[in-house]
Design a protein around this motif. Structure first.
Motif, PDB file in Angstrom:
ATOM      1  N   GLY A 157       2.495   6.464 -16.230  1.00 53.75           N
ATOM      2  CA  GLY A 157       3.877   6.566 -15.746  1.00 53.75           C
ATOM      3  C   GLY A 157       4.106   5.761 -14.479  1.00 53.75           C
ATOM      4  N   THR A 158       3.150   5.811 -13.568  1.00 50.34           N
ATOM      5  CA  THR A 158       3.269   5.041 -12.326  1.00 50.34           C
ATOM      6  C   THR A 158       3.254   3.543 -12.633  1.00 50.34           C
ATOM      7  OG1 THR A 158       2.205   6.783 -11.047  1.00 50.34           O
ATOM      8  CG2 THR A 158       2.206   4.581 -10.087  1.00 50.34           C
ATOM      9  N   LEU A 159       2.380   3.139 -13.545  1.00 47.59           N
ATOM     10  CA  LEU A 159       2.327   1.718 -13.915  1.00 47.59           C
ATOM     11  C   LEU A 159       3.655   1.284 -14.540  1.00 47.59           C
ATOM     12  CD1 LEU A 159       0.638  -0.832 -14.016  1.00 47.59           C
ATOM     13  CD2 LEU A 159      -0.210  -0.099 -16.243  1.00 47.59           C
ATOM     14  N   GLN A 160       4.236   2.137 -15.375  1.00 51.27           N
ATOM     15  CA  GLN A 160       5.534   1.830 -15.966  1.00 51.27           C
ATOM     16  C   GLN A 160       6.607   1.706 -14.882  1.00 51.27           C
ATOM     17  OE1 GLN A 160       6.902   4.655 -18.858  1.00 51.27           O
ATOM     18  NE2 GLN A 160       8.669   3.417 -19.430  1.00 51.27           N
ATOM     19  N   ASN A 161       6.594   2.600 -13.908  1.00 54.57           N
ATOM     20  CA  ASN A 161       7.557   2.518 -12.799  1.00 54.57           C
ATOM     21  C   ASN A 161       7.391   1.220 -12.010  1.00 54.57           C
ATOM     22  OD1 ASN A 161       8.855   4.935 -13.331  1.00 54.57           O
ATOM     23  ND2 ASN A 161       7.477   6.121 -12.035  1.00 54.57           N
ATOM     24  N   LEU A 162       6.145   0.802 -11.793  1.00 54.69           N
ATOM     25  CA  LEU A 162       5.903  -0.454 -11.079  1.00 54.69           C
ATOM     26  C   LEU A 162       6.446  -1.658 -11.861  1.00 54.69           C
ATOM     27  CD1 LEU A 162       2.273   0.218  -9.779  1.00 54.69           C
ATOM     28  CD2 LEU A 162       4.388   0.183  -8.424  1.00 54.69           C
ATOM     29  N   ARG A 163       6.390  -1.559 -13.177  1.00 48.04           N
ATOM     30  CA  ARG A 163       6.967  -2.624 -14.020  1.00 48.04           C
ATOM     31  C   ARG A 163       8.487  -2.589 -13.945  1.00 48.04           C
ATOM     32  NH1 ARG A 163       3.396  -0.926 -18.119  1.00 48.04           N
ATOM     33  NH2 ARG A 163       5.129   0.069 -19.192  1.00 48.04           N
ATOM     34  N   ASP A 199      -1.150 -10.596 -14.570  1.00 43.88           N
ATOM     35  CA  ASP A 199      -1.956 -11.648 -13.964  1.00 43.88           C
ATOM     36  C   ASP A 199      -2.776 -11.027 -12.828  1.00 43.88           C
ATOM     37  OD1 ASP A 199      -2.862 -13.800 -12.299  1.00 43.88           O
ATOM     38  OD2 ASP A 199      -1.364 -15.081 -13.230  1.00 43.88           O
ATOM     39  N   ALA A 200      -4.097 -11.127 -12.907  1.00 47.20           N
ATOM     40  CA  ALA A 200      -4.979 -10.521 -11.907  1.00 47.20           C
ATOM     41  C   ALA A 200      -4.727 -11.089 -10.514  1.00 47.20           C
ATOM     42  CB  ALA A 200      -6.442 -10.720 -12.305  1.00 47.20           C
ATOM     43  N   GLU A 201      -4.443 -12.383 -10.415  1.00 50.10           N
ATOM     44  CA  GLU A 201      -4.179 -12.998  -9.110  1.00 50.10           C
ATOM     45  C   GLU A 201      -2.880 -12.474  -8.507  1.00 50.10           C
ATOM     46  OE1 GLU A 201      -4.340 -17.246  -9.313  1.00 50.10           O
ATOM     47  OE2 GLU A 201      -6.363 -17.224 -10.148  1.00 50.10           O
ATOM     48  N   GLU A 202      -1.864 -12.247  -9.350  1.00 51.12           N
ATOM     49  CA  GLU A 202      -0.606 -11.695  -8.845  1.00 51.12           C
ATOM     50  C   GLU A 202      -0.802 -10.282  -8.316  1.00 51.12           C
ATOM     51  OE1 GLU A 202       2.156 -12.082 -12.109  1.00 51.12           O
ATOM     52  OE2 GLU A 202       2.889 -13.997 -11.349  1.00 51.12           O
ATOM     53  N   ILE A 203      -1.606  -9.495  -9.002  1.00 53.05           N
ATOM     54  CA  ILE A 203      -1.877  -8.134  -8.535  1.00 53.05           C
ATOM     55  C   ILE A 203      -2.556  -8.190  -7.172  1.00 53.05           C
ATOM     56  CG2 ILE A 203      -3.238  -6.039  -8.954  1.00 53.05           C
ATOM     57  CD1 ILE A 203      -2.702  -6.475 -11.945  1.00 53.05           C
ATOM     58  N   GLN A 204      -3.538  -9.090  -7.028  1.00 52.23           N
ATOM     59  CA  GLN A 204      -4.240  -9.223  -5.753  1.00 52.23           C
ATOM     60  C   GLN A 204      -3.289  -9.654  -4.641  1.00 52.23           C
ATOM     61  OE1 GLN A 204      -7.450  -8.369  -5.066  1.00 52.23           O
ATOM     62  NE2 GLN A 204      -6.832  -8.729  -2.968  1.00 52.23           N
ATOM     63  N   SER A 205      -2.403 -10.604  -4.934  1.00 47.38           N
ATOM     64  CA  SER A 205      -1.471 -11.070  -3.904  1.00 47.38           C
ATOM     65  C   SER A 205      -0.464  -9.974  -3.526  1.00 47.38           C
ATOM     66  CB  SER A 205      -0.756 -12.345  -4.334  1.00 47.38           C
ATOM     67  OG  SER A 205       0.058 -12.116  -5.453  1.00 47.38           O
ATOM     68  N   ILE A 206      -0.050  -9.168  -4.491  1.00 47.28           N
ATOM     69  CA  ILE A 206       0.864  -8.054  -4.206  1.00 47.28           C
ATOM     70  C   ILE A 206       0.164  -7.024  -3.323  1.00 47.28           C
ATOM     71  CG2 ILE A 206       2.055  -6.076  -5.249  1.00 47.28           C
ATOM     72  CD1 ILE A 206       2.638  -7.993  -7.651  1.00 47.28           C
ATOM     73  N   MET A 207      -1.082  -6.740  -3.628  1.00 42.16           N
ATOM     74  CA  MET A 207      -1.841  -5.787  -2.811  1.00 42.16           C
ATOM     75  C   MET A 207      -1.995  -6.316  -1.386  1.00 42.16           C
ATOM     76  SD  MET A 207      -2.495  -3.152  -4.662  1.00 42.16           S
ATOM     77  CE  MET A 207      -3.812  -2.320  -3.819  1.00 42.16           C
ATOM     78  N   THR A 208      -2.253  -7.590  -1.243  1.00 43.83           N
ATOM     79  CA  THR A 208      -2.400  -8.187   0.081  1.00 43.83           C
ATOM     80  C   THR A 208      -1.073  -8.190   0.833  1.00 43.83           C
ATOM     81  OG1 THR A 208      -4.188  -9.590  -0.743  1.00 43.83           O
ATOM     82  CG2 THR A 208      -3.152 -10.257   1.320  1.00 43.83           C
ATOM     83  N   ALA A 209       0.006  -8.530   0.138  1.00 45.43           N
ATOM     84  CA  ALA A 209       1.322  -8.606   0.774  1.00 45.43           C
ATOM     85  C   ALA A 209       1.821  -7.237   1.236  1.00 45.43           C
ATOM     86  CB  ALA A 209       2.334  -9.218  -0.190  1.00 45.43           C
ATOM     87  N   ASN A 210       1.404  -6.188   0.559  1.00 41.67           N
ATOM     88  CA  ASN A 210       1.863  -4.838   0.889  1.00 41.67           C
ATOM     89  C   ASN A 210       0.877  -4.055   1.746  1.00 41.67           C
ATOM     90  OD1 ASN A 210       4.512  -4.401  -0.545  1.00 41.67           O
ATOM     91  ND2 ASN A 210       3.257  -5.229  -2.198  1.00 41.67           N
ATOM     92  N   ARG A 211      -0.092  -4.747   2.278  1.00 44.09           N
ATOM     93  CA  ARG A 211      -1.101  -4.087   3.122  1.00 44.09           C
ATOM     94  C   ARG A 211      -0.468  -3.575   4.406  1.00 44.09           C
ATOM     95  NH1 ARG A 211      -6.481  -6.746   5.697  1.00 44.09           N
ATOM     96  NH2 ARG A 211      -7.316  -4.794   6.496  1.00 44.09           N
ATOM     97  N   VAL A 212      -0.828  -2.355   4.766  1.00 47.42           N
ATOM     98  CA  VAL A 212      -0.299  -1.735   5.981  1.00 47.42           C
ATOM     99  C   VAL A 212      -1.454  -1.559   6.954  1.00 47.42           C
ATOM    100  CG1 VAL A 212       0.792   0.321   6.937  1.00 47.42           C
ATOM    101  CG2 VAL A 212       1.459  -0.506   4.672  1.00 47.42           C
ATOM    102  N   GLN A 213      -1.270  -2.066   8.173  1.00 46.98           N
ATOM    103  CA  GLN A 213      -2.276  -1.904   9.208  1.00 46.98           C
ATOM    104  C   GLN A 213      -1.720  -1.036  10.313  1.00 46.98           C
ATOM    105  OE1 GLN A 213      -3.394  -6.132   9.915  1.00 46.98           O
ATOM    106  NE2 GLN A 213      -5.460  -5.283   9.894  1.00 46.98           N
ATOM    107  N   HIS A 214      -2.431   0.005  10.645  1.00 55.41           N
ATOM    108  CA  HIS A 214      -2.015   0.890  11.732  1.00 55.41           C
ATOM    109  C   HIS A 214      -2.876   0.599  12.953  1.00 55.41           C
ATOM    110  CE1 HIS A 214       0.659   3.398   9.364  1.00 55.41           C
ATOM    111  NE2 HIS A 214      -0.232   3.370   8.404  1.00 55.41           N
ATOM    112  N   GLY A 215      -2.271   0.769  14.107  1.00 55.23           N
ATOM    113  CA  GLY A 215      -3.019   0.648  15.335  1.00 55.23           C
ATOM    114  C   GLY A 215      -3.189  -0.763  15.842  1.00 55.23           C
ATOM    115  N   SER A 216      -2.539  -1.740  15.208  1.00 53.59           N
ATOM    116  CA  SER A 216      -2.650  -3.104  15.714  1.00 53.59           C
ATOM    117  C   SER A 216      -1.646  -3.288  16.858  1.00 53.59           C
ATOM    118  CB  SER A 216      -2.395  -4.127  14.616  1.00 53.59           C
ATOM    119  OG  SER A 216      -1.087  -4.012  14.127  1.00 53.59           O
ATOM    120  N   ASN A 217      -1.998  -4.079  17.825  1.00 54.27           N
ATOM    121  CA  ASN A 217      -1.155  -4.287  18.995  1.00 54.27           C
ATOM    122  C   ASN A 217      -0.296  -5.534  18.841  1.00 54.27           C
ATOM    123  OD1 ASN A 217      -2.249  -2.044  20.216  1.00 54.27           O
ATOM    124  ND2 ASN A 217      -3.887  -3.196  21.223  1.00 54.27           N
ATOM    125  N   SER A 218       0.281  -5.743  17.690  1.00 58.82           N
ATOM    126  CA  SER A 218       1.106  -6.933  17.458  1.00 58.82           C
ATOM    127  C   SER A 218       2.559  -6.663  17.747  1.00 58.82           C
ATOM    128  CB  SER A 218       0.989  -7.381  16.005  1.00 58.82           C
ATOM    129  OG  SER A 218      -0.352  -7.658  15.710  1.00 58.82           O
TER     130      SER A 218
END
Length: 94
Positions: free
Chosen positions: A52-58, A75-94
């Motif tokens: 169900g979650t995969l269907q919602n993501l589609r 596409d495996a590369e697209e999945i990897q790029s989506i995961m990278t683009a949506n990465r959340v970092q906490h505690g960074s001083n940016s």
């Protein structure tokens, strides 16, 4: 049945062979020699999500896909790029 004695040299040789095999696998993965397209079941295993979650993501356009003859491919590369683009970092001083 003859017995054989395993020496520390034998173990060291085995360790080196095993490390070489692991390095080859990692090199092949970084060169993209693994599967380019994944089926839904493989993506669910990879992302640890339900059907169900995969269907919602589609449906909401988060995961692009291709449908061929009733089978959905990702596409495996697209999945990897989506995961990278949506990465959340906490505690960074940016």
């Amino acid at each position: 049945m003859p017995t054989s004695i395993i020496t520390t040299d034998d173990l060291r040789d085995f360790k080196m062979e095993l490390l070489d095999d692991i390095k080859k696998l990692l090199t092949n993965q970084s060169k993209g020699k693994f599967k380019k397209y994944l089926k839904s079941s493989e993506v669910m295993d990879l992302l640890q999500v339900s059907p169900g979650t995969l269907q919602n993501l589609r449906i909401n356009g988060t995961l692009p896909y291709t449908k061929v003859g009733g089978i959905i491919y990702y596409d495996a590369e697209e999945i990897q790029s989506i995961m990278t683009a949506n990465r959340v970092q906490h505690g960074s001083n940016s």
